[in-house]
Write an enzyme that holds these catalytic residues in place. Structure first.
Site, PDB file in Angstrom:
ATOM      1  N   ASP A  22      39.862 -21.462  14.007  1.00  0.00           N
ATOM      2  CA  ASP A  22      40.563 -20.899  15.180  1.00  0.00           C
ATOM      3  C   ASP A  22      40.595 -19.370  15.230  1.00  0.00           C
ATOM      4  O   ASP A  22      41.657 -18.768  15.474  1.00  0.00           O
ATOM      5  CB  ASP A  22      42.003 -21.449  15.249  1.00  0.00           C
ATOM      6  CG  ASP A  22      42.058 -22.956  15.413  1.00  0.00           C
ATOM      7  OD1 ASP A  22      41.008 -23.611  15.303  1.00  0.00           O
ATOM      8  OD2 ASP A  22      43.162 -23.482  15.637  1.00  0.00           O
ATOM      9  N   LYS A  82      39.432 -28.862  19.730  1.00  0.00           N
ATOM     10  CA  LYS A  82      40.524 -29.828  19.528  1.00  0.00           C
ATOM     11  C   LYS A  82      41.696 -29.515  20.437  1.00  0.00           C
ATOM     12  O   LYS A  82      41.911 -28.362  20.801  1.00  0.00           O
ATOM     13  CB  LYS A  82      40.996 -29.757  18.068  1.00  0.00           C
ATOM     14  CG  LYS A  82      41.463 -28.356  17.651  1.00  0.00           C
ATOM     15  CD  LYS A  82      41.724 -28.258  16.157  1.00  0.00           C
ATOM     16  CE  LYS A  82      41.934 -26.823  15.719  1.00  0.00           C
ATOM     17  NZ  LYS A  82      43.159 -26.201  16.206  1.00  0.00           N
ATOM     18  N   CYS A 137      47.186 -23.972  11.533  1.00  0.00           N
ATOM     19  CA  CYS A 137      45.897 -24.670  11.615  1.00  0.00           C
ATOM     20  C   CYS A 137      45.084 -24.586  10.326  1.00  0.00           C
ATOM     21  O   CYS A 137      44.372 -25.541   9.993  1.00  0.00           O
ATOM     22  CB  CYS A 137      45.110 -24.183  12.823  1.00  0.00           C
ATOM     23  SG  CYS A 137      45.887 -24.774  14.358  1.00  0.00           S
TER      24      CYS A 137
HETATM   25  C1  VGL Z   1      47.859 -22.534  15.827  1.00  0.00           C
HETATM   26  C2  VGL Z   1      50.046 -22.470  16.462  1.00  0.00           C
HETATM   27  C3  VGL Z   1      49.758 -23.167  17.602  1.00  0.00           C
HETATM   28  C4  VGL Z   1      46.832 -22.174  14.806  1.00  0.00           C
HETATM   29  C5  VGL Z   1      47.551 -23.260  16.949  1.00  0.00           C
HETATM   30  O1  VGL Z   1      45.640 -22.070  15.161  1.00  0.00           O
HETATM   31  O2  VGL Z   1      47.223 -21.970  13.651  1.00  0.00           O
HETATM   32  N1  VGL Z   1      49.114 -22.165  15.582  1.00  0.00           N
HETATM   33  N2  VGL Z   1      48.515 -23.559  17.827  1.00  0.00           N
END
Ligand code: VGL
Length: 193
Positions: free
Chosen positions: A9, A106, A148
């Site tokens: 991410d 995702k 994540c």
């Molecule tokens: C994430 C919070 C909400 C991440 C994704 O990528 O860690 N954190 N959505």
């Protein structure tokens, strides 16, 4: 041992200036790009390099309602909305993009913290894809350590991979949850390097 690098991410909304920017996110992107480029140019450490991406259309309560404050643990500002700049990979990662073998998106209609919930455009999941390449160990980096990255690491261990978390190449949302995440990842059997 056949090792893959998993970039979790590394997207604009999780870096400084994004809708829920994490301090150090842009630096993670820069260092991750260096690692990928160095691997491609030099002595190969990685049999494959993959990226995951948060990819939301309508993830329900994962996005706080406009009338509510996000709690930054179970509800978040609108982020990584499909088709927005925030969902794009960070610009610092650009030099590495041609070297990424597959992208696993995702969370279209749900919260999806783990990269193992992601799929390629062909619908292939991360574990299946990695096994098909003969991969048995993973280096994991990216954002956020406490969400994540944590979920991806724990699933990776559960799926039977030997997992190492690259501690210079991750950034966390908050110190307390980041510390807890490191303890949980170690307890599960992940290495830290
Ligand atoms: C994430 C919070 C909400 C991440 C994704 O990528 O860690 N954190 N959505």
């Amino acid at each position: 041992m056949s090792r893959a690098l998993v970039l979790v991410d590394i997207q604009n909304d999780f870096c400084e200036g994004g809708s829920m920017g994490v301090d150090g996110g842009a630096e993670v992107a820069r260092r991750a790009a260096e690692l990928v480029q160095g691997d491609a140019a030099g002595e190969r450490r990685y049999a494959a390099v993959v990226a995951t991406a948060d990819w939301h259309i309508d993830p329900g309560s994962h996005w706080a309602a406009p009338s509510d404050e996000p709690d930054f643990a179970t509800s978040w500002p609108v982020h990584c909305k499909v088709g927005t700049l925030g969902s794009d990979f960070h610009g610092n990662l650009s030099p590495a993009m041609p070297l990424i073998d597959a992208i696993f998106r995702k969370g279209e209609y749900e919260a999806a913290y783990s990269g193992f919930e992601g799929r390629t455009e062909d619908g292939e999941g991360l574990a299946t894809w990695l096994r098909a390449k003969g991969v048995d160990s993973l280096d994991v980096c990216g954002i956020a350590t406490d969400y994540c990255v944590r979920a991806t690491v724990l699933d990776g261990v559960r799926e039977g991979f030997a997992v190492t978390v690259l501690d210079e190449l991750v950034a966390g949302v908050a110190p307390g949850s980041t510390e807890t995440a490191w303890a949980e990842m170690a307890e599960a059997g992940a290495q830290r390097a």
